[in-house]
Structure formats: structure tokens, C-alpha cells
Design a protein around this motif. Sequence first.
Motif, short mmCIF file in Angstrom:
data_model
loop_
_atom_site.label_atom_id
_atom_site.label_comp_id
_atom_site.label_asym_id
_atom_site.label_seq_id
_atom_site.Cartn_x
_atom_site.Cartn_y
_atom_site.Cartn_z
N VAL A 1 0.85 -1.19 0.00
CA VAL A 1 0.00 0.00 0.00
C VAL A 1 0.89 1.24 0.00
O VAL A 1 1.67 1.44 0.94
CB VAL A 1 -0.92 0.04 1.25
N CYS A 2 0.77 2.06 -1.03
CA CYS A 2 1.53 3.30 -1.07
C CYS A 2 0.90 4.29 -0.09
O CYS A 2 -0.33 4.45 -0.08
CB CYS A 2 1.51 3.88 -2.48
N PRO B 1 -1.87 -0.17 -4.49
CA PRO B 1 -0.75 -1.12 -4.47
C PRO B 1 0.44 -0.49 -5.20
O PRO B 1 0.25 0.29 -6.14
CB PRO B 1 -1.28 -2.34 -5.23
N LEU B 2 1.65 -0.83 -4.79
CA LEU B 2 2.82 -0.27 -5.45
C LEU B 2 2.99 -0.81 -6.87
O LEU B 2 3.44 -0.09 -7.74
CB LEU B 2 4.09 -0.58 -4.64
N PHE C 1 8.29 -4.31 -8.41
CA PHE C 1 8.42 -3.35 -7.33
C PHE C 1 9.70 -2.53 -7.42
O PHE C 1 9.72 -1.38 -7.03
CB PHE C 1 8.40 -4.07 -5.97
N LEU C 2 10.77 -3.14 -7.89
CA LEU C 2 12.07 -2.47 -7.92
C LEU C 2 12.26 -1.69 -9.21
O LEU C 2 11.83 -2.12 -10.29
CB LEU C 2 13.20 -3.49 -7.79
N VAL C 3 12.90 -0.52 -9.11
CA VAL C 3 13.27 0.25 -10.28
C VAL C 3 14.32 -0.55 -11.04
O VAL C 3 15.31 -0.98 -10.45
CB VAL C 3 13.85 1.63 -9.87
N PRO C 4 14.10 -0.80 -12.34
CA PRO C 4 15.08 -1.60 -13.09
C PRO C 4 16.49 -1.02 -12.99
O PRO C 4 16.69 0.19 -13.16
CB PRO C 4 14.56 -1.52 -14.53
N ALA D 1 4.14 2.31 -8.92
CA ALA D 1 3.86 2.44 -10.34
C ALA D 1 2.82 3.51 -10.64
O ALA D 1 2.79 4.07 -11.74
CB ALA D 1 3.40 1.09 -10.90
N SER D 2 1.96 3.83 -9.68
CA SER D 2 0.90 4.82 -9.93
C SER D 2 1.42 6.25 -9.98
O SER D 2 0.99 7.04 -10.81
CB SER D 2 -0.17 4.73 -8.84
#
Length: 113
Positions: free
Chosen positions: A48-49, A55-56, A63-66, A74-75
Motif C-alpha cells: 500500500v503506497c 498497491p505499489l 516493485f524495484l526500479v530496473p 507504479a501509480s
Amino acid sequence: MSEPARVVARLADLSDPGAREFFVGDGDWPFRGFLVQVDGRLRAYANVCPHKQHPLNLDDDAFLVPGQKLLRCASHSALFVPESGLCVFGPCAGRSLTPVECWVEDGEVFVRL
């Protein structure tokens, strides 16, 4: 009284760095959480952001930044430090993800809500 511990993953199935979503409970509204492992340190958080309670992730386990070791919503592109859950960039900067107790026994990852 606290909830019983639940197995949510096998540690061997989680890369480093890596993240994996999990669900606890049945019905229309199970608890959504995720595991994140970076540099051998495992953490769990509610998915939960703190900005808008989304949801993230939009995609499974994204979930992780590449190429980086930061979590991303992501939202709204908020960025979080995996070790602490602290938001370091975005609309909820200074706020934190909600931690979930987690540990490993015999290669299985347990959580307690």
C-alpha cells in the motif's frame, strides 16, 4: 492476540535484488504484501503506497526500479528505500511503507500480520 505466522514464499525463489508479492487470507479482500531482498537483507511490507493507498505494483512482482535498488510505486512514481520503507522521492516523501514482521526458517519465508 496476534495472527499466526504464515509461509508466503521460499527464499530460494526470491532473487537478490528482487521482490515478490504475497497474499494472506481468502475472499475479495485478502491482505496484500510484498517481500523485498537487497544485498542479502529481507524485508516485508504491506503493498500500500502511503500517498493514495494504491498497491505499489501494476504488474506481478514489479516493485524495484530496473537497474537500481529502490522500490517504486507504479501509480505516482514515488521511490522508497527497501531497508526502511522510507519514501525519498515523490508525493509521499518523508512517509514510510508499513512494515510486516518476516523471518526465514528452513528456507521458507514467514510473515506475521
